[in-house]
Design a protein around this motif. Structure first.
Motif, mmCIF file in Angstrom:
data_model
loop_
_atom_site.group_PDB
_atom_site.id
_atom_site.type_symbol
_atom_site.label_atom_id
_atom_site.label_comp_id
_atom_site.label_asym_id
_atom_site.label_seq_id
_atom_site.Cartn_x
_atom_site.Cartn_y
_atom_site.Cartn_z
ATOM 1 N N GLU A 123 0.837 -1.206 0.000
ATOM 2 C CA GLU A 123 0.000 0.000 0.000
ATOM 3 C C GLU A 123 0.871 1.255 0.000
ATOM 4 O O GLU A 123 0.606 2.215 -0.733
ATOM 5 C CB GLU A 123 -0.901 -0.032 1.233
ATOM 6 C CG GLU A 123 -1.829 1.138 1.398
ATOM 7 C CD GLU A 123 -2.606 1.028 2.699
ATOM 8 O OE1 GLU A 123 -2.435 1.922 3.553
ATOM 9 O OE2 GLU A 123 -3.365 0.058 2.871
ATOM 10 N N ALA A 124 1.922 1.235 0.810
ATOM 11 C CA ALA A 124 2.831 2.384 0.870
ATOM 12 C C ALA A 124 3.609 2.535 -0.433
ATOM 13 O O ALA A 124 3.759 3.645 -0.956
ATOM 14 C CB ALA A 124 3.791 2.228 2.052
ATOM 15 N N GLN A 127 2.173 4.410 -3.310
ATOM 16 C CA GLN A 127 2.136 5.868 -3.203
ATOM 17 C C GLN A 127 3.424 6.533 -3.683
ATOM 18 O O GLN A 127 3.491 7.757 -3.771
ATOM 19 C CB GLN A 127 1.902 6.281 -1.731
ATOM 20 C CG GLN A 127 0.694 5.649 -1.074
ATOM 21 C CD GLN A 127 -0.596 6.106 -1.703
ATOM 22 O OE1 GLN A 127 -0.768 7.283 -1.967
ATOM 23 N NE2 GLN A 127 -1.493 5.165 -1.959
ATOM 24 N N ARG A 133 9.322 3.963 -7.156
ATOM 25 C CA ARG A 133 8.607 2.684 -7.031
ATOM 26 C C ARG A 133 9.311 1.606 -7.849
ATOM 27 O O ARG A 133 9.525 0.491 -7.380
ATOM 28 C CB ARG A 133 7.149 2.838 -7.482
ATOM 29 C CG ARG A 133 6.354 1.552 -7.345
ATOM 30 C CD ARG A 133 4.857 1.754 -7.547
ATOM 31 N NE ARG A 133 4.557 2.398 -8.816
ATOM 32 C CZ ARG A 133 3.993 3.590 -8.944
ATOM 33 N NH1 ARG A 133 3.652 4.303 -7.895
ATOM 34 N NH2 ARG A 133 3.748 4.095 -10.132
ATOM 35 N N PHE A 170 10.229 7.084 2.750
ATOM 36 C CA PHE A 170 8.810 7.371 2.551
ATOM 37 C C PHE A 170 7.941 6.232 3.063
ATOM 38 O O PHE A 170 6.937 6.459 3.746
ATOM 39 C CB PHE A 170 8.498 7.617 1.068
ATOM 40 C CG PHE A 170 7.025 7.748 0.814
ATOM 41 C CD1 PHE A 170 6.383 8.961 0.997
ATOM 42 C CD2 PHE A 170 6.270 6.647 0.441
ATOM 43 C CE1 PHE A 170 5.008 9.085 0.800
ATOM 44 C CE2 PHE A 170 4.896 6.750 0.240
ATOM 45 C CZ PHE A 170 4.261 7.968 0.417
ATOM 46 N N VAL A 171 8.309 4.995 2.735
ATOM 47 C CA VAL A 171 7.498 3.836 3.145
ATOM 48 C C VAL A 171 7.423 3.758 4.665
ATOM 49 O O VAL A 171 6.344 3.574 5.237
ATOM 50 C CB VAL A 171 8.042 2.528 2.535
ATOM 51 C CG1 VAL A 171 7.360 1.310 3.142
ATOM 52 C CG2 VAL A 171 7.866 2.533 1.018
ATOM 53 N N GLU A 173 7.845 6.212 6.842
ATOM 54 C CA GLU A 173 7.055 7.345 7.347
ATOM 55 C C GLU A 173 5.572 7.172 7.040
ATOM 56 O O GLU A 173 4.720 7.489 7.876
ATOM 57 C CB GLU A 173 7.580 8.656 6.752
ATOM 58 C CG GLU A 173 8.931 9.053 7.317
ATOM 59 C CD GLU A 173 9.508 10.308 6.652
ATOM 60 O OE1 GLU A 173 8.913 10.805 5.675
ATOM 61 O OE2 GLU A 173 10.563 10.766 7.133
ATOM 62 N N TYR A 174 5.253 6.664 5.866
ATOM 63 C CA TYR A 174 3.856 6.424 5.494
ATOM 64 C C TYR A 174 3.206 5.444 6.475
ATOM 65 O O TYR A 174 2.103 5.691 6.984
ATOM 66 C CB TYR A 174 3.797 5.861 4.069
ATOM 67 C CG TYR A 174 2.408 5.479 3.612
ATOM 68 C CD1 TYR A 174 1.588 6.399 2.966
ATOM 69 C CD2 TYR A 174 1.919 4.192 3.817
ATOM 70 C CE1 TYR A 174 0.315 6.049 2.541
ATOM 71 C CE2 TYR A 174 0.644 3.835 3.397
ATOM 72 C CZ TYR A 174 -0.154 4.765 2.762
ATOM 73 O OH TYR A 174 -1.421 4.409 2.357
ATOM 74 N N LEU A 175 3.910 4.348 6.759
ATOM 75 C CA LEU A 175 3.356 3.358 7.686
ATOM 76 C C LEU A 175 3.211 3.945 9.087
ATOM 77 O O LEU A 175 2.235 3.679 9.782
ATOM 78 C CB LEU A 175 4.236 2.112 7.711
ATOM 79 C CG LEU A 175 4.280 1.317 6.403
ATOM 80 C CD1 LEU A 175 5.321 0.214 6.477
ATOM 81 C CD2 LEU A 175 2.915 0.756 6.059
ATOM 82 N N LYS A 177 2.748 7.173 9.890
ATOM 83 C CA LYS A 177 1.659 8.152 9.934
ATOM 84 C C LYS A 177 0.293 7.479 9.846
ATOM 85 O O LYS A 177 -0.641 7.853 10.539
ATOM 86 C CB LYS A 177 1.800 9.154 8.783
ATOM 87 C CG LYS A 177 2.913 10.156 8.989
ATOM 88 C CD LYS A 177 3.062 11.061 7.763
ATOM 89 C CE LYS A 177 4.292 11.929 7.886
ATOM 90 N NZ LYS A 177 4.625 12.605 6.636
ATOM 91 N N LYS A 178 0.193 6.487 8.966
ATOM 92 C CA LYS A 178 -1.118 5.881 8.729
ATOM 93 C C LYS A 178 -1.495 4.865 9.801
ATOM 94 O O LYS A 178 -2.660 4.767 10.181
ATOM 95 C CB LYS A 178 -1.149 5.231 7.350
ATOM 96 C CG LYS A 178 -2.522 4.676 7.010
ATOM 97 C CD LYS A 178 -2.813 4.692 5.557
ATOM 98 C CE LYS A 178 -4.258 4.275 5.339
ATOM 99 N NZ LYS A 178 -4.591 4.081 3.962
#
Length: 197
Positions: A123-124, A127, A133, A170-171, A173-175, A177-178
């Motif tokens: 999922e991350a 994004q 990617r 990013f991955v 931080e995304y995990l 935050k979410k």
């Protein structure tokens, strides 16, 4: 020192420090149990990740649990059964695992495994900007090094490394935050795909 039931109640209220206590208290015993089931170090790490990720994501149900230790071991048993069920689809892979061959030497076996942790990472990754990617996928799923990725994408090895560093950051931080810091704690302890190697 809080007892497990109190810690589960606090986790149910999104208390990250309570989650960390439970995680550190049980990660080793669940890992040992995972080794017994899977006969694979990597698969056991995956099993522990899956249990703790699911625990955090379904934390609102935890205050109703009377036996936290039993609950965690039941989660590990269920994850182990799911692993063996997936594995049983291929008798040859099952024989290799039971013979103690590491799945890190068996890319087909790695592809058989599907977990909540992998779903969150996917999922991350979805994004990420397209080139980051692509670099992430070629590095983490195809096992290519910087030079090989650079050749394939027509970019320098240093550029590949920079893209991968940014993608991994990013991955994570995304995990965080979410899904919260507990998910990152689990992934940092059993890093798998999320760190430079």
């Amino acid at each position: 020192m809080y007892n497990e039931k109190e810690l589960f109640r606090r986790i149910g209220e999104s208390d990250e420090s309570a989650f960390a206590v439970i995680f550190h208290r049980y990660k080793s015993s669940l890992f040992d149990y995972g080794i017994k089931i899977t006969k694979s170090h990597t698969a056991a790490e995956e099993l522990v990740q899956e249990c703790f990720v699911k625990l955090w994501l379904a934390r609102q149900n935890l205050p109703a649990i009377d036996n936290p230790a039993g609950y965690l071991h039941m989660m590990a048993r269920n994850a182990g059964v799911d692993y063996l069920r997936r594995l049983s689809l291929d008798a040859g892979l099952q024989k290799k695992v039971w013979a103690g061959i590491s799945e890190s030497d068996n890319p087909t076996l790695q592809k058989v495994q599907v977990s909540e942790t992998q779903r969150l990472i996917d999922e991350a990754v979805a994004q990420l900007p397209p080139q980051q990617r692509e670099v992430f996928l070629l590095s983490r799923y195809e096992g290519l090094n910087y030079e090989q990725i650079g050749e394939q994408l027509g970019i320098a090895g240093n550029t590949v490394k920079n893209h991968l560093v940014k993608a991994l950051k990013f991955v994570r931080e995304y995990l965080g935050k979410k899904y919260g810091n507990p998910i990152v704690l689990v992934l940092v302890t059993f890093p798998g795909l999320l760190f430079i190697n």
